[in-house]
Design an enzyme around this catalytic site. Sequence first.
Site, mmCIF file in Angstrom:
data_model
loop_
_atom_site.group_PDB
_atom_site.id
_atom_site.type_symbol
_atom_site.label_atom_id
_atom_site.label_comp_id
_atom_site.label_asym_id
_atom_site.label_seq_id
_atom_site.Cartn_x
_atom_site.Cartn_y
_atom_site.Cartn_z
ATOM 1 N N ASP A 49 0.862 -1.195 -0.357
ATOM 2 C CA ASP A 49 0.156 -0.225 -0.136
ATOM 3 C C ASP A 49 0.678 1.045 -0.094
ATOM 4 O O ASP A 49 0.414 1.585 -0.336
ATOM 5 C CB ASP A 49 -0.772 -0.335 1.489
ATOM 6 C CG ASP A 49 -0.902 -0.090 2.538
ATOM 7 O OD1 ASP A 49 0.910 -0.298 2.551
ATOM 8 O OD2 ASP A 49 -1.430 -0.139 3.657
ATOM 9 N N LYS A 117 -1.297 -9.262 2.952
ATOM 10 C CA LYS A 117 -0.802 -8.740 3.553
ATOM 11 C C LYS A 117 -1.361 -8.003 4.740
ATOM 12 O O LYS A 117 -2.186 -7.179 4.122
ATOM 13 C CB LYS A 117 0.837 -7.830 3.184
ATOM 14 C CG LYS A 117 1.363 -8.254 4.548
ATOM 15 C CD LYS A 117 3.413 -7.398 4.413
ATOM 16 C CE LYS A 117 3.453 -6.106 3.772
ATOM 17 N NZ LYS A 117 2.640 -4.971 4.606
ATOM 18 N N GLU A 187 9.343 -4.874 10.274
ATOM 19 C CA GLU A 187 9.775 -3.317 9.734
ATOM 20 C C GLU A 187 10.246 -2.176 10.954
ATOM 21 O O GLU A 187 10.114 -2.195 11.784
ATOM 22 C CB GLU A 187 8.642 -2.265 8.946
ATOM 23 C CG GLU A 187 9.087 -1.449 9.050
ATOM 24 C CD GLU A 187 7.770 -0.315 7.504
ATOM 25 O OE1 GLU A 187 6.893 -1.481 7.467
ATOM 26 O OE2 GLU A 187 8.040 0.681 7.633
HETATM 27 O O1 KIV Z 1 3.419 -1.377 1.883
HETATM 28 C C1 KIV Z 1 4.769 -1.663 1.421
HETATM 29 O O2 KIV Z 1 5.317 -1.102 0.652
HETATM 30 C C2 KIV Z 1 5.291 -2.622 2.673
HETATM 31 C C3 KIV Z 1 6.422 -2.751 2.863
HETATM 32 C C4 KIV Z 1 7.407 -2.033 2.590
HETATM 33 C C5 KIV Z 1 6.747 -3.621 3.740
HETATM 34 O O3 KIV Z 1 4.416 -3.061 3.502
#
Ligand code: KIV
Length: 285
Positions: A49, A117, A187
């Site tokens: 996102d 995710k 993260e």
């Molecule tokens: O949204 C994203 O790009 C992410 C990554 C940085 C892990 O969640």
Amino acid sequence: MENNNKPVTLKTFQRMKETQEKITMLTAYDFSTAKYIDECGTDAILIGDSVGMTVLGYDTTIKVTIDDMLTFTKAVANGVKRAFVIADLPFLSYHVSKEQTTINAGKLIQAGAKAVKLEGAADFILEEVNHLTKCGINVMGHLGFTPQYINAIGGYYIQGKSYENTLKLLQAAKKLEDNGAFALVLEMVPEESAKFISENLSIPTIGIGAGKYCDGQVLVIDDILGKYPGNLPKFVKQYTNLQEIMKNAICEYNQEVKSGQFPTEAHSFNLPEEEREKLEYSYSK
Ligand code: KIV
């Protein structure tokens, strides 16, 4: 390295965790970039996102919708043959009810993702991870700094900065694992904490700003290519400067059009000789 032509599956990740082969993951948002990332043998591609910031120009990921994610997921999936494609469930798309979560996750899978995710490990999220897994929808967790909670966290702060907080992160990670998550993004977590968490999980951890001991690494593609115009966090390594390359090419184009250097014969189509003569004749009358 894994056989480069065989599509990556959950088994591949598990095997890589066991043999300690590092997992590579990058974000992608469009067809051609996804194709290049895939052709370079990257193991996983995340339609993050973060598209809200890199492509849509928002200041956070909060404004990204499920419809946005569907468009970018379809584009990426069309460019990928081998890598495992994961799509982010955006803010509020998995918070309202189990039904809505399932429908939204299902839409991302139908758009071409192999997994979704989601961020956090609150009780209701654990239930959803459990339910989605039972529906055959693979789920990747995301702990540590969780960008969708930016307004609650209050800023871009490192998470798990003490022994107690590291233990709390491990507990949350274990709950995600127990409920069926197949992997976990960590993260902005201190390297030692990420090492401890990674060593105490049987699913792989994919770090971003979490040091070298994670089972894999992920970065935002626009950041490593030097395309994003904003400030880069400390954990990013910029491998090239696409911004400069793009701007040089665009300026050269502008200058060549203004000066008449472009287009040349090489970029133009011509009439056959006799047709041109007719045209010239009719013009001269
Ligand atoms: O949204 C994203 O790009 C992410 C990554 C940085 C892990 O969640």
